[in-house]
Design a protein around this motif. Structure first.
Motif, PDB file in Angstrom:
ATOM      1  N   GLY A  40       0.789  -1.223   0.000  1.00  0.00           N
ATOM      2  CA  GLY A  40       0.000   0.000   0.000  1.00  0.00           C
ATOM      3  C   GLY A  40       0.819   1.270   0.000  1.00  0.00           C
ATOM      4  O   GLY A  40       0.465   2.241   0.682  1.00  0.00           O
ATOM      5  N   GLY A  41       1.914   1.295  -0.766  1.00  0.00           N
ATOM      6  CA  GLY A  41       2.668   2.530  -0.966  1.00  0.00           C
ATOM      7  C   GLY A  41       2.193   3.250  -2.216  1.00  0.00           C
ATOM      8  O   GLY A  41       1.113   2.979  -2.735  1.00  0.00           O
ATOM      9  N   ILE A  42       3.025   4.156  -2.736  1.00  0.00           N
ATOM     10  CA  ILE A  42       2.579   4.974  -3.857  1.00  0.00           C
ATOM     11  C   ILE A  42       2.327   4.140  -5.103  1.00  0.00           C
ATOM     12  O   ILE A  42       1.354   4.379  -5.828  1.00  0.00           O
ATOM     13  CB  ILE A  42       3.578   6.120  -4.142  1.00  0.00           C
ATOM     14  N   ALA A  43       3.150   3.133  -5.377  1.00  0.00           N
ATOM     15  CA  ALA A  43       2.925   2.300  -6.560  1.00  0.00           C
ATOM     16  C   ALA A  43       1.647   1.491  -6.403  1.00  0.00           C
ATOM     17  O   ALA A  43       0.847   1.380  -7.337  1.00  0.00           O
ATOM     18  CB  ALA A  43       4.118   1.383  -6.795  1.00  0.00           C
ATOM     19  N   THR A  46      -1.568   3.829  -6.414  1.00  0.00           N
ATOM     20  CA  THR A  46      -1.795   4.345  -7.774  1.00  0.00           C
ATOM     21  C   THR A  46      -2.312   3.242  -8.687  1.00  0.00           C
ATOM     22  O   THR A  46      -3.257   3.453  -9.460  1.00  0.00           O
ATOM     23  CB  THR A  46      -0.494   4.931  -8.341  1.00  0.00           C
ATOM     24  N   ALA A  47      -1.706   2.052  -8.615  1.00  0.00           N
ATOM     25  CA  ALA A  47      -2.151   0.933  -9.447  1.00  0.00           C
ATOM     26  C   ALA A  47      -3.586   0.550  -9.122  1.00  0.00           C
ATOM     27  O   ALA A  47      -4.405   0.306 -10.023  1.00  0.00           O
ATOM     28  CB  ALA A  47      -1.230  -0.266  -9.245  1.00  0.00           C
ATOM     29  N   ALA A  48      -3.915   0.485  -7.833  1.00  0.00           N
ATOM     30  CA  ALA A  48      -5.268   0.101  -7.429  1.00  0.00           C
ATOM     31  C   ALA A  48      -6.300   1.105  -7.926  1.00  0.00           C
ATOM     32  O   ALA A  48      -7.394   0.729  -8.359  1.00  0.00           O
ATOM     33  CB  ALA A  48      -5.335  -0.023  -5.906  1.00  0.00           C
ATOM     34  N   LEU A  49      -5.964   2.400  -7.887  1.00  0.00           N
ATOM     35  CA  LEU A  49      -6.909   3.412  -8.349  1.00  0.00           C
ATOM     36  C   LEU A  49      -7.112   3.304  -9.853  1.00  0.00           C
ATOM     37  O   LEU A  49      -8.252   3.375 -10.340  1.00  0.00           O
ATOM     38  CB  LEU A  49      -6.415   4.809  -7.977  1.00  0.00           C
ATOM     39  N   HIS A  50      -6.040   3.116 -10.614  1.00  0.00           N
ATOM     40  CA  HIS A  50      -6.181   2.943 -12.064  1.00  0.00           C
ATOM     41  C   HIS A  50      -7.055   1.723 -12.379  1.00  0.00           C
ATOM     42  O   HIS A  50      -7.909   1.780 -13.278  1.00  0.00           O
ATOM     43  CB  HIS A  50      -4.812   2.783 -12.719  1.00  0.00           C
ATOM     44  N   ALA A  51      -6.840   0.630 -11.657  1.00  0.00           N
ATOM     45  CA  ALA A  51      -7.626  -0.579 -11.900  1.00  0.00           C
ATOM     46  C   ALA A  51      -9.094  -0.357 -11.547  1.00  0.00           C
ATOM     47  O   ALA A  51     -10.001  -0.762 -12.288  1.00  0.00           O
ATOM     48  CB  ALA A  51      -7.050  -1.744 -11.100  1.00  0.00           C
ATOM     49  N   ALA A  52      -9.345   0.292 -10.414  1.00  0.00           N
ATOM     50  CA  ALA A  52     -10.723   0.540  -9.994  1.00  0.00           C
ATOM     51  C   ALA A  52     -11.428   1.495 -10.946  1.00  0.00           C
ATOM     52  O   ALA A  52     -12.611   1.324 -11.267  1.00  0.00           O
ATOM     53  CB  ALA A  52     -10.738   1.087  -8.570  1.00  0.00           C
ATOM     54  N   GLU A  53     -10.697   2.523 -11.413  1.00  0.00           N
ATOM     55  CA  GLU A  53     -11.291   3.467 -12.362  1.00  0.00           C
ATOM     56  C   GLU A  53     -11.642   2.790 -13.693  1.00  0.00           C
ATOM     57  O   GLU A  53     -12.532   3.252 -14.404  1.00  0.00           O
ATOM     58  CB  GLU A  53     -10.330   4.627 -12.599  1.00  0.00           C
ATOM     59  N   GLY A 368      11.051   7.359  -5.812  1.00  0.00           N
ATOM     60  CA  GLY A 368       9.809   6.613  -5.900  1.00  0.00           C
ATOM     61  C   GLY A 368       8.557   7.420  -6.167  1.00  0.00           C
ATOM     62  O   GLY A 368       7.543   6.847  -6.565  1.00  0.00           O
ATOM     63  N   MET A 369       8.581   8.738  -5.963  1.00  0.00           N
ATOM     64  CA  MET A 369       7.346   9.492  -6.150  1.00  0.00           C
ATOM     65  C   MET A 369       6.906   9.486  -7.613  1.00  0.00           C
ATOM     66  O   MET A 369       5.729   9.278  -7.911  1.00  0.00           O
ATOM     67  CB  MET A 369       7.527  10.935  -5.660  1.00  0.00           C
ATOM     68  N   THR A 370       7.848   9.673  -8.532  1.00  0.00           N
ATOM     69  CA  THR A 370       7.481   9.610  -9.948  1.00  0.00           C
ATOM     70  C   THR A 370       7.614   8.201 -10.497  1.00  0.00           C
ATOM     71  O   THR A 370       6.739   7.734 -11.238  1.00  0.00           O
ATOM     72  CB  THR A 370       8.335  10.591 -10.775  1.00  0.00           C
ATOM     73  N   ASN A 371       8.687   7.491 -10.153  1.00  0.00           N
ATOM     74  CA  ASN A 371       8.812   6.110 -10.612  1.00  0.00           C
ATOM     75  C   ASN A 371       7.652   5.259 -10.118  1.00  0.00           C
ATOM     76  O   ASN A 371       7.127   4.416 -10.842  1.00  0.00           O
ATOM     77  CB  ASN A 371      10.141   5.504 -10.138  1.00  0.00           C
ATOM     78  N   GLY A 372       7.235   5.460  -8.855  1.00  0.00           N
ATOM     79  CA  GLY A 372       6.123   4.693  -8.306  1.00  0.00           C
ATOM     80  C   GLY A 372       4.805   5.022  -8.971  1.00  0.00           C
ATOM     81  O   GLY A 372       3.967   4.139  -9.198  1.00  0.00           O
ATOM     82  N   THR A 373       4.605   6.289  -9.294  1.00  0.00           N
ATOM     83  CA  THR A 373       3.377   6.694  -9.984  1.00  0.00           C
ATOM     84  C   THR A 373       3.340   6.110 -11.391  1.00  0.00           C
ATOM     85  O   THR A 373       2.324   5.573 -11.835  1.00  0.00           O
ATOM     86  CB  THR A 373       3.281   8.224 -10.039  1.00  0.00           C
ATOM     87  N   ALA A 374       4.458   6.209 -12.109  1.00  0.00           N
ATOM     88  CA  ALA A 374       4.527   5.623 -13.452  1.00  0.00           C
ATOM     89  C   ALA A 374       4.346   4.113 -13.395  1.00  0.00           C
ATOM     90  O   ALA A 374       3.634   3.527 -14.222  1.00  0.00           O
ATOM     91  CB  ALA A 374       5.861   5.978 -14.104  1.00  0.00           C
ATOM     92  N   ALA A 375       4.975   3.480 -12.408  1.00  0.00           N
ATOM     93  CA  ALA A 375       4.870   2.030 -12.285  1.00  0.00           C
ATOM     94  C   ALA A 375       3.446   1.604 -11.961  1.00  0.00           C
ATOM     95  O   ALA A 375       2.961   0.587 -12.484  1.00  0.00           O
ATOM     96  CB  ALA A 375       5.824   1.525 -11.200  1.00  0.00           C
ATOM     97  N   GLY A 376       2.761   2.370 -11.098  1.00  0.00           N
ATOM     98  CA  GLY A 376       1.385   2.033 -10.759  1.00  0.00           C
ATOM     99  C   GLY A 376       0.488   2.025 -11.980  1.00  0.00           C
ATOM    100  O   GLY A 376      -0.348   1.121 -12.160  1.00  0.00           O
ATOM    101  N   ARG A 377       0.657   3.011 -12.827  1.00  0.00           N
ATOM    102  CA  ARG A 377      -0.130   3.068 -14.061  1.00  0.00           C
ATOM    103  C   ARG A 377       0.206   1.888 -14.967  1.00  0.00           C
ATOM    104  O   ARG A 377      -0.687   1.246 -15.535  1.00  0.00           O
ATOM    105  CB  ARG A 377       0.154   4.375 -14.782  1.00  0.00           C
TER     106      ARG A 377
END
Length: 512
Positions: A40-43, A46-53, A368-377
């Motif tokens: 449950g970190g930034i990646a 972010t990934a969970a929100l993209h999937a839910a959306e 991790g703030m940008t890498n994690g966001t990109a990775a989550g997507r």
């Protein structure tokens, strides 16, 4: 009094101290979902929100509380400027991969900015320039080349001969329109949006995942927790270090610890975020505070378990801060850990060459703030069966001896050296030890190495000193009162409980 008691500032992350702790329930029974997100970190968020959306059913599984791990202990720079990285990526991976890395991280900045604006998230989001400055004249050429390479990759870069850093420097590479924010305020707002999205989504805390099985020719993956099972079409591992390791990530990246102080200043801080990409590493960024001007300073990086006294690291960092700024007081101190891939490119994609339906994101290198966001997507796109734009550059199965071969050999020789040296010292070491409150030592009893430490009240805690990951001997961390593995970065509490992987088992307790 322990050595830690004399350290500057409160032993707490500013981000954690200025937000309420979450209280999502633990998993209380088996589930079947489209996508399971482990971590449950930034990646992960972010990934969970993209999937839910996208209308998927989602289960987020966090062993502790969301956004309290590495993400809750960052300096929270939202920037595509990651030190002197683009010249290195160009040399190791070529222009296309270096451009993909830059575009992925730049897109992450805009995704965060867009979400903040659309949902009116109060998270201190602010646009600022980012500077990687030369520490001396010898580094000026490297900084100038970084600016030229980054500009050639269509990034907002230029060489700035006179950056606003309060110290002597012959120049810096400047990235315009970067940003900073309060990471927990941002991500806790995203967690609320996960539960409100079109898909059926749930967040579970205090839910430790113990094993993950891929599809293996079937339709679903299996995620085992201590008490329940989640069945999913796809599993996204965002646990900092993957809890399953068929891709030998332990040998292809190394753990790095760094330290942060939040200091109050007598004067207004300079406008910008700053970084020195040379030992001793130094990072600085302003933070808005009702109490007065504040700066977050970080650095003193070292390999986990191999840096000597961590208490001394905090003191050195305070001296660096006072050398550059008019510091009135140190308000907070905390430390963090990240993994650096041997070729400096993160790993985002299929967990291993033979796995199916399980995807990983790791090796962010402290950014991790940008890498994690990109990775989550990207992970959410993999889970939907899509091919992310930057998948080739971040592919975990890449094999390029010229890009990372030298570092691969160096890091694994270092692991072997630590393993051999520490076992020899442990088996030949003393049987008894005079351990003061706040201190820990590896001692020998019955021919076996034990991790013995006293807490601040003087109570003795004894565990095995053998890391359950790959049998290295742990070292005492006097700044955090933890046991840290010098081989692959596993960390354990004074009681031997796992704080950070790759280990998934606690240090076995031993009698006093």
């Amino acid at each position: 009094m322990s050595d830690r008691d004399s350290l500057p500032g409160r032993d707490a992350s500013l981000w954690l101290d200025t937000t309420e702790r979450t209280d999502y329930p633990p998993l209380d029974g088996d589930r079947m979902v489209d996508t399971a997100v482990v971590g449950g970190g930034i990646a992960g968020v972010t990934a969970a929100l993209h999937a839910a959306e996208a209308g998927q059913s989602v289960a987020v599984l966090e062993s502790d509380r969301i956004v309290e791990g590495v993400t809750g202990k960052t300096t929270a720079k939202v920037t595509a400027q990651h030190g002197l990285i683009y010249a290195d990526l160009l040399d190791k991976h070529g222009r296309d991969a270096a451009r993909q890395y830059g575009k992925a991280n730049s897109a992450a900045i805009e995704e965060i900015a867009d979400r903040v604006e659309r949902h009116d998230i109060d998270c201190n989001f602010e646009r600022l320039p980012a500077y990687t400055y030369a520490g001396d004249e010898d580094q000026r050429g490297a900084v100038s080349r970084e600016a030229t390479v980054a500009e050639g990759l269509d990034l907002p870069a230029e060489f700035e001969p006179d950056p606003p850093f309060p110290g002597e420097t012959p120049g810096a590479v400047e990235f315009e329109e970067q940003a900073q924010f309060h990471p927990r305020k941002y991500l806790l707002a995203l967690a609320d949006q996960i539960l409100e999205a079109d898909g059926e989504a749930e967040i579970f805390e205090q839910t430790k995942v113990t094993a993950v099985d891929d599809r293996d020719g079937g339709d679903h993956c299996r995620v085992e927790t201590e008490h329940s099972v989640v069945t999913a079409e796809s599993v996204l591992l965002t646990t900092h270090f993957p809890i399953e390791d068929p891709g030998f990530y332990f040998a292809r990246q190394y753990p790095k610890r760094s330290y942060v102080l939040a200091v109050e200043l007598a004067d207004e801080p300079p406008r910008g975020m700053f970084y020195r990409d040379k030992s001793p590493y130094f990072s600085a960024r302003p933070h808005p505070s009702a109490e007065g001007p504040m700066m977050l300073v970080g650095g003193q990086n070292h390999k986990t378990g191999q840096g000597g006294s961590t208490a001394d690291r905090y003191r050195k960092l305070e001296r660096q801060a006072r050398d550059h700024f008019d510091v009135e007081s140190v308000e907070y101190r905390w430390s963090t850990q990240d993994y650096v891939s041997v070729d400096r490119m993160p790993y985002v994609g299929e967990l291993g060459p033979t796995t199916e339906g399980v995807y990983v994101a790791t090796g962010f290198g402290g950014w991790g703030m940008t890498n994690g966001t990109a990775a989550g997507r990207m992970l959410a796109e993999f889970a939907r069966g899509e091919d992310p734009r930057w998948a080739d550059a971040f592919d975990p199965t890449r094999i390029d001896p010229e890009a990372g071969g030298k570092n691969l050999v160096t890091e694994n020789l270092n692991v072997g050296k630590e393993f051999t040296k520490d076992w020899a010292e442990a088996l030949l070491g003393g049987k008894d030890a005079d351990i003061a409150p706040g201190e820990g030592q590896v001692v020998r009893r019955g021919g076996k190495p034990l991790a013995a430490a006293r807490d601040d009240e003087g109570d003795l805690h004894v565990s095995s000193a053998v890391c359950p990951h790959l049998d290295c001997i742990v070292h005492w961390n006097d700044g955090e009162q933890s046991w840290d593995c010098p081989c692959h970065g596993s960390r354990f509490s004074i009681d031997g409980e796992v704080l950070e992987g790759p280990a998934v088992e606690d240090l076995p307790k031993r009698g006093e």
